[in-house]
Design an enzyme around this catalytic site. Structure first.
Site, short mmCIF file in Angstrom:
data_model
loop_
_atom_site.label_atom_id
_atom_site.label_comp_id
_atom_site.label_asym_id
_atom_site.label_seq_id
_atom_site.Cartn_x
_atom_site.Cartn_y
_atom_site.Cartn_z
N LYS A 190 0.84 -1.20 0.00
CA LYS A 190 0.00 0.00 0.00
C LYS A 190 0.88 1.26 0.00
O LYS A 190 1.57 1.55 0.97
CB LYS A 190 -0.88 0.06 1.26
CG LYS A 190 -1.87 1.22 1.17
CD LYS A 190 -2.43 1.62 2.51
CE LYS A 190 -1.83 2.90 3.04
NZ LYS A 190 -1.89 4.08 2.18
N GLY B 261 7.08 5.77 7.81
CA GLY B 261 6.16 6.90 7.87
C GLY B 261 6.34 7.64 9.19
O GLY B 261 7.42 7.62 9.79
N SER B 262 5.28 8.29 9.65
CA SER B 262 5.38 9.14 10.83
C SER B 262 5.43 8.30 12.11
O SER B 262 5.02 7.14 12.14
CB SER B 262 4.19 10.09 10.88
OG SER B 262 3.01 9.32 11.03
N GLY C 257 3.44 4.90 12.97
CA GLY C 257 4.34 3.78 13.25
C GLY C 257 4.04 3.13 14.59
O GLY C 257 4.00 1.90 14.71
N GLU D 229 10.12 2.28 10.36
CA GLU D 229 11.09 3.38 10.23
C GLU D 229 10.30 4.68 10.27
O GLU D 229 9.40 4.88 9.46
CB GLU D 229 11.85 3.27 8.90
CG GLU D 229 12.90 2.20 8.87
CD GLU D 229 13.97 2.38 9.92
OE1 GLU D 229 14.20 3.51 10.39
OE2 GLU D 229 14.55 1.36 10.32
P1 NAD Z 1 2.21 8.75 7.53
O1 NAD Z 1 2.55 8.04 8.79
O2 NAD Z 1 1.12 9.73 7.55
O3 NAD Z 1 1.82 7.69 6.40
C1 NAD Z 1 2.69 6.65 6.03
C2 NAD Z 1 1.88 5.50 5.47
O4 NAD Z 1 1.08 4.95 6.51
C3 NAD Z 1 0.91 5.93 4.36
O5 NAD Z 1 0.86 4.93 3.37
C4 NAD Z 1 -0.42 6.02 5.10
O6 NAD Z 1 -1.54 5.83 4.28
C5 NAD Z 1 -0.27 4.87 6.09
N1 NAD Z 1 -1.16 4.98 7.26
C6 NAD Z 1 -1.62 6.12 7.83
N2 NAD Z 1 -2.42 5.80 8.88
C7 NAD Z 1 -2.45 4.45 8.96
C8 NAD Z 1 -3.11 3.53 9.83
N3 NAD Z 1 -3.88 3.94 10.82
N4 NAD Z 1 -2.92 2.21 9.62
C9 NAD Z 1 -2.12 1.77 8.63
N5 NAD Z 1 -1.48 2.60 7.77
C10 NAD Z 1 -1.64 3.93 7.94
O7 NAD Z 1 3.58 9.39 6.99
P2 NAD Z 1 3.78 10.31 5.71
O8 NAD Z 1 3.23 11.67 6.01
O9 NAD Z 1 3.34 9.60 4.49
O10 NAD Z 1 5.38 10.39 5.64
C11 NAD Z 1 6.15 11.31 6.35
C12 NAD Z 1 6.79 10.64 7.54
O11 NAD Z 1 7.57 9.53 7.11
C13 NAD Z 1 7.76 11.54 8.27
O12 NAD Z 1 7.54 11.42 9.65
C14 NAD Z 1 9.13 10.99 7.91
O13 NAD Z 1 10.14 11.22 8.85
C15 NAD Z 1 8.83 9.54 7.78
N6 NAD Z 1 9.85 8.87 6.98
C16 NAD Z 1 10.72 8.04 7.60
C17 NAD Z 1 11.71 7.41 6.89
C18 NAD Z 1 12.65 6.46 7.57
O14 NAD Z 1 13.17 5.59 6.90
N7 NAD Z 1 12.89 6.60 8.86
C19 NAD Z 1 11.82 7.61 5.51
C20 NAD Z 1 10.90 8.47 4.90
C21 NAD Z 1 9.91 9.09 5.64
#
Ligand code: NAD
Length: 476
Positions: free
Chosen positions: A172, A223-224, A228, A245
């Protein structure tokens, strides 16, 4: 408008509804419509992936390697076209986007090699007449959930090892960047992967993401922090393997003895390029007294000259931020910084360009303390703070005073401080005279503390997440 469907069990399947994908450099430019999968369709995808497991893990390593190789070649051949698509939907510059596609190609090539290198151990038993073998099995159906900021490289560094080691996949992508994910899926579908082995389900986190979590054998997430944490909790409840991550609040320490130009380059590149939307971006610039004023002045001058414009325009150095919500979040943190007493040396404002987009100029805060909210929380935009310190010891202590631990850097010509920093910084990545962002694809990646949970990603270390160790005893 073209409808881009989900890919389930080897078929392109329309979802329950669809979302429109917009170019952040030009909100009049609609990239396409992308189907949102239902919970039931996600369950179907997981079912198909489960059915395909025996066939896929039964493929010889050469067959799997050849397929990964096909994917890599196609990505390399189409890197300009796919880079343009990526820049159009995410907003990073064309050069950065083409570089990201090439990175994804390299990742598939690397794991094509790892596929045939998978090994084990044969040991003598402590008992007579017995051999012991340690081998690696696939984990099963792997769920992959990714963010928008590296819409092809992050999927690649999860999909490639998952497939390499005999797992099947339900993927996804982020809602904001389905086009790169869809293009990658089309390439995978044509590369010789049997039906059901790889499935794409697009849509929201709460619906599609949660449905994935409810059915897979392992989940890898980027993601965030907030998302996470909830994913780790749910995965732990189900007792499935999980890797997350997440965010960062990465420090770049600049000491009096730093090479001046290197330090300025590391700060500007690490904090502001790609509009600061990198988990490894330097958002805290921790600078010693003797170099502080000169350094701030030079960084500010560089920021004034940066070309912020349409991601695909020649000469653009920084594109727009990804969407209105991210722009609002960045501006909210600028207000918070001002309210808590930080001074704007360079003040971020929204910018008007030829095309309507989410353009934002950089913000450089000075006179900040590490206790301020702007130095505690991830902003994820072109906003960085300078924290003035008296010496290296104070710098290290501030660098480590954070709930995150992804990347950290130091600019110094002192061997002693460089080595001490490398040994004592509490982060997964440590940089000497380099920006905190910018990584190789063949070595482990991940953080410490609140930034990461579970096994490392990428390079040879990826095998630990994507396989389960089996110990076999054989009477001989
Ligand atoms: P996000 O957490 O909003 O979304 C990430 C993914 O999770 C998306 O596909 C989203 O649809 C999904 N998601 C959201 N809510 C969910 C839920 N309740 N259940 C399951 N899946 C869900 O993050 P974002 O805004 O897309 O990305 C930015 C964040 O990603 C920043 O915090 C950044 O630091 C982090 N990031 C980390 C790394 C790393 O490797 N450490 C790399 C890139 C980005």
């Amino acid at each position: 408008m073209t409808l881009h469907k989900n890919y389930i069990g080897g078929e392109w399947v329309a979802g329950v509804d669809a979302s429109v994908n917009i170019n952040p450099s030009d909100t009049n430019d609609v990239i396409g419509e992308f189907s949102n999968a239902s919970r039931e369709q996600v369950a179907d995808a997981i079912g198909e992936a489960r059915k395909a497991l025996v066939k896929w893990s039964g493929y010889t390593t050469q067959m799997r390697s050849d397929i990964l190789s096909n994917i890599s070649i196609e990505l390399f051949n189409r890197k300009e076209e796919l880079g343009e698509l990526l820049a159009r939907e995410e907003g990073k510059t064309r050069a950065e986007a083409i570089g990201e596609v090439a990175r994804a190609a390299n990742i598939f090539r690397f794991f094509a090699g790892e596929t045939v290198r998978i090994g084990g151990e044969k040991l003598a038993s402590v008992r007579s007449g017995i051999d012991v073998e340690v081998s690696r099995d696939p984990v099963g159906v792997v769920g992959i959930i990714t963010p928008w900021n590296f819409p092809i490289a992050i999927p690649a560094w999860k999909i490639a090892p998952a497939l390499a080691f005999g797992n099947t996949v339900v993927f996804k992508p982020a809602e904001l960047t389905p086009a790169s994910a869809w293009a990658l899926t089309e390439i995978i579908a044509k590369a010789g992967v049997p039906e059901g082995v790889f499935n794409l389900v697009m849509g929201s986190g709460p619906i599609v993401g949660q449905a994935i979590l409810d059915g897979v054998d392992a989940i890898t997430f980027t993601g965030s922090v907030k998302t996470g944490r909830s994913i780790v909790q749910r995965a732990t409840e189900r007792m499935i393997r999980v890797q997350a991550e997440m965010g960062g609040k990465n420090p770049l320490v600049v000491l009096d003895d730093a090479d001046f130009d290197t330090a300025v380059f590391c700060a500007v590149d690490g904090a502001f390029f790609q509009a600061g939307q990198r988990c490894t971006a330097s958002s805290r610039l921790v600078v010693t007294d003797g170099i502080h004023d000169r350094f701030v002045e030079a960084v500010a001058q560089r920021l004034d000259k940066l070309v912020i414009d349409h991601a695909l325009k020649a000469g653009t150095q920084i594109g727009p931020v990804v969407d209105q919500r991210q722009l609002d979040q960045d501006m909210r943190y600028v207000d918070i910084g001002i309210r808590e007493g930080a001074k704007c040396r360079v003040a971020g404002t929204t910018l008007k360009r030829e095309t309507p987009g989410f353009y934002l100029s950089p913000t450089l805060f000075v006179d900040t303390t590490n206790e301020m909210q702007i130095n505690r929380e991830e902003i994820f935009g072109p906003v960085a703070s300078v924290i003035r310190v008296k010496d290296y010891d104070e710098a290290l202590s501030i660098a480590n005073d954070t709930e995150f631990g992804l990347s950290a850097g130091i600019c110094t010509t002192s061997q002693k401080h460089a080595r001490h920093f490398q040994a004592n910084i509490q982060s997964g990545l440590s940089m000497l005279n380099l920006p905190t962002a910018g990584l190789d694809y063949h070595v482990p990646f991940g953080g410490r503390k609140g930034s990461s949970y579970g096994a490392r990603e990428q390079g040879r270390y990826a095998v630990d997440f994507y396989t389960i160790v089996k110990t076999s005893y054989l009477a001989v």
